[in-house]
Scaffold this active site. Sequence first.
Site, PDB file in Angstrom:
ATOM      1  N   GLY A 321       0.823  -1.209   0.000  1.00 14.95           N
ATOM      2  CA  GLY A 321       0.000   0.000   0.000  1.00 14.95           C
ATOM      3  C   GLY A 321       0.854   1.254   0.000  1.00 14.95           C
ATOM      4  O   GLY A 321       0.518   2.249  -0.645  1.00 14.95           O
ATOM      5  N   TRP A 324       2.177   1.701  -3.482  1.00 16.05           N
ATOM      6  CA  TRP A 324       1.130   2.194  -4.377  1.00 16.05           C
ATOM      7  C   TRP A 324       1.103   3.714  -4.374  1.00 16.05           C
ATOM      8  O   TRP A 324       0.857   4.345  -5.407  1.00 16.05           O
ATOM      9  CB  TRP A 324      -0.231   1.639  -3.946  1.00 16.05           C
ATOM     10  CG  TRP A 324      -1.375   2.104  -4.802  1.00 16.05           C
ATOM     11  CD1 TRP A 324      -1.798   1.583  -5.992  1.00 16.05           C
ATOM     12  CD2 TRP A 324      -2.270   3.204  -4.526  1.00 16.05           C
ATOM     13  NE1 TRP A 324      -2.887   2.273  -6.470  1.00 16.05           N
ATOM     14  CE2 TRP A 324      -3.197   3.274  -5.593  1.00 16.05           C
ATOM     15  CE3 TRP A 324      -2.373   4.127  -3.487  1.00 16.05           C
ATOM     16  CZ2 TRP A 324      -4.205   4.222  -5.635  1.00 16.05           C
ATOM     17  CZ3 TRP A 324      -3.377   5.076  -3.535  1.00 16.05           C
ATOM     18  CH2 TRP A 324      -4.277   5.117  -4.597  1.00 16.05           C
ATOM     19  N   HIS A 325       1.389   4.312  -3.220  1.00 16.68           N
ATOM     20  CA  HIS A 325       1.365   5.774  -3.133  1.00 16.68           C
ATOM     21  C   HIS A 325       2.550   6.420  -3.835  1.00 16.68           C
ATOM     22  O   HIS A 325       2.465   7.586  -4.253  1.00 16.68           O
ATOM     23  CB  HIS A 325       1.324   6.218  -1.672  1.00 16.68           C
ATOM     24  CG  HIS A 325      -0.014   6.051  -1.029  1.00 16.68           C
ATOM     25  ND1 HIS A 325      -0.423   4.876  -0.444  1.00 16.68           N
ATOM     26  CD2 HIS A 325      -1.047   6.921  -0.881  1.00 16.68           C
ATOM     27  CE1 HIS A 325      -1.647   5.024   0.040  1.00 16.68           C
ATOM     28  NE2 HIS A 325      -2.049   6.261  -0.205  1.00 16.68           N
ATOM     29  N   GLY A 326       3.661   5.712  -3.955  1.00 17.39           N
ATOM     30  CA  GLY A 326       4.813   6.302  -4.622  1.00 17.39           C
ATOM     31  C   GLY A 326       5.972   5.325  -4.682  1.00 17.39           C
ATOM     32  O   GLY A 326       6.156   4.493  -3.788  1.00 17.39           O
TER      33      GLY A 326
END
Length: 475
Positions: A321, A324-326
């Site tokens: 997760g 996924w953000h960066g």
Amino acid sequence: MLFPTVDFALFFCLVFLGHWVLNHNARPWKWFMIGASYVFYAYWDARLVVLLLGVTVVCQLAAIVVARQDDQRRRTWAMAIGVAATIAPLLFFKYYGFFTVNVTNTAAALGLPLSPPLIQVVLPIGVSFYTFMAISYVVDVYHRRFTLASWTDVTLYLSFFPHLVAGPIVRPDELIPQLDVRRDARHVDVVGAGWLILGGLFKKVVIANYLATAIVDQVFNEPARHGWQEILVGIVAYAVQIYCDFSGYTDIAIGIAKLLGFQFPQNFDRPYSAHSIQEFWRRWHMTLSRWLRDYLYIPLGGNRKGTARTYINLMITMVLGGLWHGAAWHFVVWGGLHGVFLVIGQWKRSLRERGVLAPLPAGAWVPVLQVLSSFALVCIAWVFFRADSVGSALTMLGRLVTLADGTTELITTPVLLAIGIGLVTQFVPRAPAERIKASISQLRPVPMGVAAALVLFAITTLGPRGVAPFIYFQF
């Protein structure tokens, strides 16, 4: 095309008109909305529509192949290949550079002559969101939670412009059935939509943008020159900024969908009032949390395969997760920290259930301490999320812990007021908010329109740095 712009306002006026004119003619309406959504996405870079269309084609072909398989083994293989093909563009655009740099650095440290070609690519806006939605569709067809949809419906489902850029992540069963419902303009919740849009604009353009320019960017860009007081206020300001920025944008998206007669799932529910990190993730970016739970954590085994496996599954889910953000190590650390927080919380609950750990004492101060400690842990993790690198984050936390000297001029009354407004909204009971909303609903359309126009004019003309001091001097 971003929501809080004049370009989008003009675009939406045309789309709003066309939407309601064609509403009772399903096929022209769907193609009109697809065309409008692709224009919306192409506004930044017309080449990116090829990627959106490609993901749409791949996920629909995968769903068709999955739906036609009677043999479970073939069905599983078709689903796995389809998900891999759907996520491949995201992996390339978002993570190829991260992978290449780390492979090269590791090989150099080991003395190996390995240097993969580094290709500079621009991350297409929104690709993380519509890729997750596409995966949801393929997996739900595989599990027979959702039936195969038409090409037109899948194309509109993935490209529908209110959710396209920054969510919320809408499931197939939450949007596709609504595409065949003929909406009645008389039953549209205009007040609710206006409340969400104006509130979202205020949070994003006034609070978030003001805090970013007034303190957050300066503190995080050069942490070594700021004192511990400024770093502390800067960290809390960033917690408010990212909440107001992200929740404000999704509130606008949900409000725009409401004006078109669509219902989107709620995405934020006062997350900083959570009493634990587990509760925080039930309130923060709720559509992503549900996606990670249903399409990653549970398929990994969830909590069904023993305690140790549960903790491992939590860590895998949160680290991925974070990625996924960066594509950077500080996002990995951010996700890993939340994984550790969740594991510790799960471990403490299991100890209390077995009687090994004493239950929490009674008293009004206990919930307050739970909220404060949860918020403190979230803020510590936010430092790694916002910092340019893990080293920069550690520098900030080091200066905070050691009470280092430095500048303090960024701690101003408007900054503290903006932070206060952002935090107070986390604890306002629902009843007063509903009463205010009901009072606004009594206004006639013309006064409501004039009030909305004045708010938008003030935000657009004065900007966040002009509006925030104005609010301060009024109150």
